[in-house]
Scaffold this motif. Structure first.
Motif, PDB file in Angstrom:
ATOM      1  N   CYS A   1       0.692  -1.290   0.095  1.00  0.00           N
ATOM      2  CA  CYS A   1      -0.045   0.115   0.107  1.00  0.00           C
ATOM      3  C   CYS A   1       1.071   1.291   0.012  1.00  0.00           C
ATOM      4  CB  CYS A   1      -0.818  -0.166   1.232  1.00  0.00           C
ATOM      5  SG  CYS A   1      -1.746   1.562   1.288  1.00  0.00           S
ATOM      6  N   ILE A   2       0.757   2.156  -0.760  1.00  0.00           N
ATOM      7  CA  ILE A   2       1.259   3.540  -1.084  1.00  0.00           C
ATOM      8  C   ILE A   2       0.394   4.626  -0.432  1.00  0.00           C
ATOM      9  CG2 ILE A   2       2.769   2.740  -2.898  1.00  0.00           C
ATOM     10  CD1 ILE A   2       0.776   4.203  -4.800  1.00  0.00           C
ATOM     11  N   LYS A   3      -0.611   4.075   0.301  1.00  0.00           N
ATOM     12  CA  LYS A   3      -1.511   5.122   0.846  1.00  0.00           C
ATOM     13  C   LYS A   3      -2.131   6.403   0.075  1.00  0.00           C
ATOM     14  CE  LYS A   3       0.467   4.452   5.428  1.00  0.00           C
ATOM     15  NZ  LYS A   3      -0.596   3.586   5.735  1.00  0.00           N
ATOM     16  N   CYS A   4      -2.377   5.951  -1.439  1.00  0.00           N
ATOM     17  CA  CYS A   4      -3.073   6.856  -2.310  1.00  0.00           C
ATOM     18  C   CYS A   4      -4.400   7.221  -2.174  1.00  0.00           C
ATOM     19  CB  CYS A   4      -2.880   6.462  -3.749  1.00  0.00           C
ATOM     20  SG  CYS A   4      -3.686   4.959  -4.068  1.00  0.00           S
ATOM     21  N   THR A   5      -5.020   6.487  -1.403  1.00  0.00           N
ATOM     22  CA  THR A   5      -6.500   6.390  -0.869  1.00  0.00           C
ATOM     23  C   THR A   5      -7.422   6.280  -2.189  1.00  0.00           C
ATOM     24  OG1 THR A   5      -6.771   9.008  -1.010  1.00  0.00           O
ATOM     25  CG2 THR A   5      -6.264   8.104   0.825  1.00  0.00           C
ATOM     26  N   VAL A   6      -7.011   5.786  -3.466  1.00  0.00           N
ATOM     27  CA  VAL A   6      -7.814   5.480  -4.363  1.00  0.00           C
ATOM     28  C   VAL A   6      -8.879   4.606  -4.137  1.00  0.00           C
ATOM     29  CG1 VAL A   6      -7.809   4.532  -6.947  1.00  0.00           C
ATOM     30  CG2 VAL A   6      -6.017   6.397  -6.299  1.00  0.00           C
ATOM     31  N   CYS A   7      -8.576   3.618  -3.591  1.00  0.00           N
ATOM     32  CA  CYS A   7      -9.582   2.552  -3.050  1.00  0.00           C
ATOM     33  C   CYS A   7     -10.609   3.212  -2.427  1.00  0.00           C
ATOM     34  CB  CYS A   7      -9.001   1.481  -2.084  1.00  0.00           C
ATOM     35  SG  CYS A   7      -8.119   1.956  -0.632  1.00  0.00           S
TER      36      CYS A   7
ATOM     37  N   LYS B   1      -9.197   1.681   3.007  1.00  0.00           N
ATOM     38  CA  LYS B   1      -7.756   1.649   3.344  1.00  0.00           C
ATOM     39  C   LYS B   1      -7.561   1.530   4.797  1.00  0.00           C
ATOM     40  CE  LYS B   1      -4.096   5.346   3.397  1.00  0.00           C
ATOM     41  NZ  LYS B   1      -4.453   5.783   4.948  1.00  0.00           N
TER      42      LYS B   1
ATOM     43  N   PRO C   1      -5.452  -2.371   4.210  1.00  0.00           N
ATOM     44  CA  PRO C   1      -3.784  -2.401   4.825  1.00  0.00           C
ATOM     45  C   PRO C   1      -3.645  -1.975   6.131  1.00  0.00           C
ATOM     46  CG  PRO C   1      -4.337  -1.156   2.907  1.00  0.00           C
ATOM     47  CD  PRO C   1      -5.628  -1.616   3.230  1.00  0.00           C
TER      48      PRO C   1
ATOM     49  N   CYS D   1      -6.935  -0.311  -7.171  1.00  0.00           N
ATOM     50  CA  CYS D   1      -5.850  -0.088  -6.354  1.00  0.00           C
ATOM     51  C   CYS D   1      -4.472  -0.231  -7.456  1.00  0.00           C
ATOM     52  CB  CYS D   1      -5.711  -1.316  -5.215  1.00  0.00           C
ATOM     53  SG  CYS D   1      -4.034  -0.978  -4.684  1.00  0.00           S
ATOM     54  N   PRO D   2      -3.759   0.789  -7.438  1.00  0.00           N
ATOM     55  CA  PRO D   2      -2.601   0.818  -8.369  1.00  0.00           C
ATOM     56  C   PRO D   2      -1.570  -0.213  -7.867  1.00  0.00           C
ATOM     57  CG  PRO D   2      -2.651   2.698  -6.946  1.00  0.00           C
ATOM     58  CD  PRO D   2      -4.062   2.076  -6.712  1.00  0.00           C
ATOM     59  N   SER D   3      -1.642  -0.680  -6.568  1.00  0.00           N
ATOM     60  CA  SER D   3      -0.460  -1.440  -6.199  1.00  0.00           C
ATOM     61  C   SER D   3      -0.690  -2.809  -5.875  1.00  0.00           C
ATOM     62  CB  SER D   3      -0.236  -0.655  -4.784  1.00  0.00           C
ATOM     63  OG  SER D   3       0.596   0.257  -4.844  1.00  0.00           O
TER      64      SER D   3
ATOM     65  N   VAL E   1      -3.054  -4.180  -3.896  1.00  0.00           N
ATOM     66  CA  VAL E   1      -3.341  -4.747  -2.482  1.00  0.00           C
ATOM     67  C   VAL E   1      -4.840  -5.524  -2.695  1.00  0.00           C
ATOM     68  CG1 VAL E   1      -3.749  -4.037  -0.548  1.00  0.00           C
ATOM     69  CG2 VAL E   1      -2.090  -3.000  -1.772  1.00  0.00           C
TER      70      VAL E   1
ATOM     71  N   ILE F   1      -7.257  -5.730  -1.127  1.00  0.00           N
ATOM     72  CA  ILE F   1      -8.085  -5.284  -0.039  1.00  0.00           C
ATOM     73  C   ILE F   1      -9.367  -5.947   0.327  1.00  0.00           C
ATOM     74  CG2 ILE F   1      -9.080  -2.833   0.897  1.00  0.00           C
ATOM     75  CD1 ILE F   1      -7.457  -1.716  -1.951  1.00  0.00           C
TER      76      ILE F   1
HETATM   77  S1  SF4 Z   1      -5.715   1.962  -3.593  1.00  0.00           S
HETATM   78 FE1  SF4 Z   1      -4.187   0.524  -2.800  1.00  0.00          FE
HETATM   79  S2  SF4 Z   1      -2.208   1.584  -2.894  1.00  0.00           S
HETATM   80 FE2  SF4 Z   1      -3.894   3.197  -2.809  1.00  0.00          FE
HETATM   81  S3  SF4 Z   1      -4.369   3.587  -0.384  1.00  0.00           S
HETATM   82 FE3  SF4 Z   1      -5.636   1.853  -1.189  1.00  0.00          FE
HETATM   83  S4  SF4 Z   1      -4.852  -0.032  -0.709  1.00  0.00           S
HETATM   84 FE4  SF4 Z   1      -3.330   1.433  -0.800  1.00  0.00          FE
END
Ligand code: SF4
Ligand code: SF4
Ligand code: SF4
Length: 409
Positions: free
Chosen positions: A9-15, A32, A36, A66-68, A70, A72
């Motif tokens: 997780c890069i904490k982008c909050t897209v999710c 988020k 994660p 999620c771009p990473s 994860v 979730i």
């Molecule tokens: S979209 Fe993925 S990378 Fe971004 S906050 Fe949510 S879990 Fe983390």
């Protein structure tokens, strides 16, 4: 297999932006926080588990966005499996009824006309709302009056065995108990392409309603039995295992190893959602003769189909039907999420999530709505004046010299 994807997780909050529940329920802190972030804390102290996580619909839109990479939705489902409490209460009884689709289907189908009528009576719906928490605006799924799909199929078995090419069919509880016609449409379309159908011995519900309602032990048993049934079927003849439900296909392929920890490695690559199989056949020249339909259809993509990347196959398949004027709706959750929308405490959220979908369809006035998921169908039909059908049923309708595909019993 431990899910450690929360480390990515890069904490982008897209999710959280893409989560339909976060948008409409301010008490739900979002993927988020529960995914994660929460997983790190729960590993230190399980007291960080929050019962509000049961408001997650498991739509997986957070994972798709999620771009990473994860996982979730899986992290949340596994946390519920480990930590959620199920005290004996009327809601637990309701969750048992909604989760055990195989049991309820086998008990109800022999008495379908009575069960269907009784569950539509207003005072009974009101009683179920007050005692069990099944929202009285919802219609419970109707059971097939003419018996199960398997019963019908048993009479076709000898005919199906005559085809040189075969596929295995995982029909799921919805086709077996609620909508055998969809299974009949599959047989009809595949037969027109020179392919016969076999069923798995002792198929069980894929387990998704059990997972959603917190019955993980039973879901795991079902998964083990289905993997064993699929392994046996492949030993008899190696052929694709097809599902006509976008959610069943995702569950058989991905939820078994990721959420239930059931190894499906011996069968996973053979499991396909139907539109992928059909489009591949069409592209290799095995396309049945179809007549022109001249229909305007709105296509609604189920969240789980989008998660598995199969929506492009369905869209191209619909484009292959002559005379179809296809309108692809914006990617949005319809709010149904299996049994979620039936629950009194989630009903309003479910409707708020789905309202943009219902409004667009109502405004478009299509001849049919097309969707790959049975619970999207229920939600759309309850909240718009339009009939929703499976892409396969549209193909069955288009088969040349065949105009009875939706009514044939
Ligand atoms: S979209 Fe993925 S990378 Fe971004 S906050 Fe949510 S879990 Fe983390
Ligand atoms: S699975 Fe759906 S409801 Fe659950 S957190 Fe992810 S986006 Fe939200
Ligand atoms: S997910 Fe599939 S098998 Fe499970 S209840 Fe729904 S239709 Fe039945």
């Amino acid at each position: 297999m431990e899910n450690t994807s929360f480390d990515q997780c890069i904490k982008c909050t897209v999710c959280t932006v893409y989560c339909p529940v976060s948008k409409h329920n301010p008490d739900f802190l979002g993927p988020k926080t529960y995914g994660p972030d929460g997983e790190r804390l729960r590993r230190k102290d399980p007291a960080y588990y929050d019962e509000m996580m049961s408001a997650c619909t498991n739509c997986k839109r957070c994972e798709t966005a999620c771009p990473s990479g994860v996982k979730i939705g899986d992290i949340i489902a596994i946390a519920r499996k480990k930590h959620a409490k199920k005290p004996l209460s009327p809601k637990t009884v309701r969750d048992f009824i909604l989760g055990h689709t195989d049991l309820m289907g086998s008990l109800s189908t022999p008495f379908a006309p009575i069960v269907n009528a009784v569950t539509d009576v207003k005072p009974i719906k009101s009683l179920m709302h007050k005692t069990l928490g099944i929202h009285d605006h919802k219609r419970l799924p109707k059971y097939a009056r003419g018996g199960t799909f398997r019963r019908w199929f048993n009479k076709q078995r000898a005919q199906q065995e005559k085809f040189d090419r075969q596929v295995h069919y995982f029909h799921g509880c919805y086709v077996n108990y609620n909508n055998p016609q969809q299974g009949k449409d599959l047989v009809k379309v595949l037969n027109a392409m020179g392919i016969g159908v076999t069923l798995l011995e002792k198929e069980q519900c894929c387990g998704v309603p059990l997972i959603a309602n917190g019955f993980f032990k039973k879901a795991t048993q079902n998964a083990q039995r289905n993997v064993s049934a699929m392994t046996n079927a492949l030993q008899q003849h190696s052929a694709p295992i097809l599902s006509t439900s976008s959610t069943c296909a995702m569950t058989l392929r991905d939820e078994y190893p990721h959420v239930l920890n059931v190894d499906n490695g011996a069968v996973r690559d053979k499991i396909h959602y139907i539109s992928r199989f059909l489009l591949t056949e069409f592209m290799h020249g095995n396309q049945p003769k179809m007549k022109k339909l001249n229909l305007r259809v709105d296509y609604h993509t189920p969240c789980h189909l989008e998660k598995s990347g199969n929506q492009l196959y369905t869209i191209e398949l619909l484009r292959a039907i002559p005379g179809i004027h296809l309108n692809i709706l914006d990617s949005q959750c319809c709010g149904s999420a299996g049994t979620y929308g039936f629950k009194a405490e989630h009903y309003q959220t479910s409707i708020k999530i789905g309202t943009p979908v219902f409004d667009t369809i109502t405004e478009n006035q299509p001849d049919f709505v097309i969707t790959d998921c049975e619970t999207c169908k229920w939600q759309i039909e309850e909240n718009t004046p339009h009939q929703a059908i499976h892409p396969l049923s549209l193909i069955a309708m288009a088969l040349a010299n065949d105009d009875d595909s939706l009514t044939d019993n």
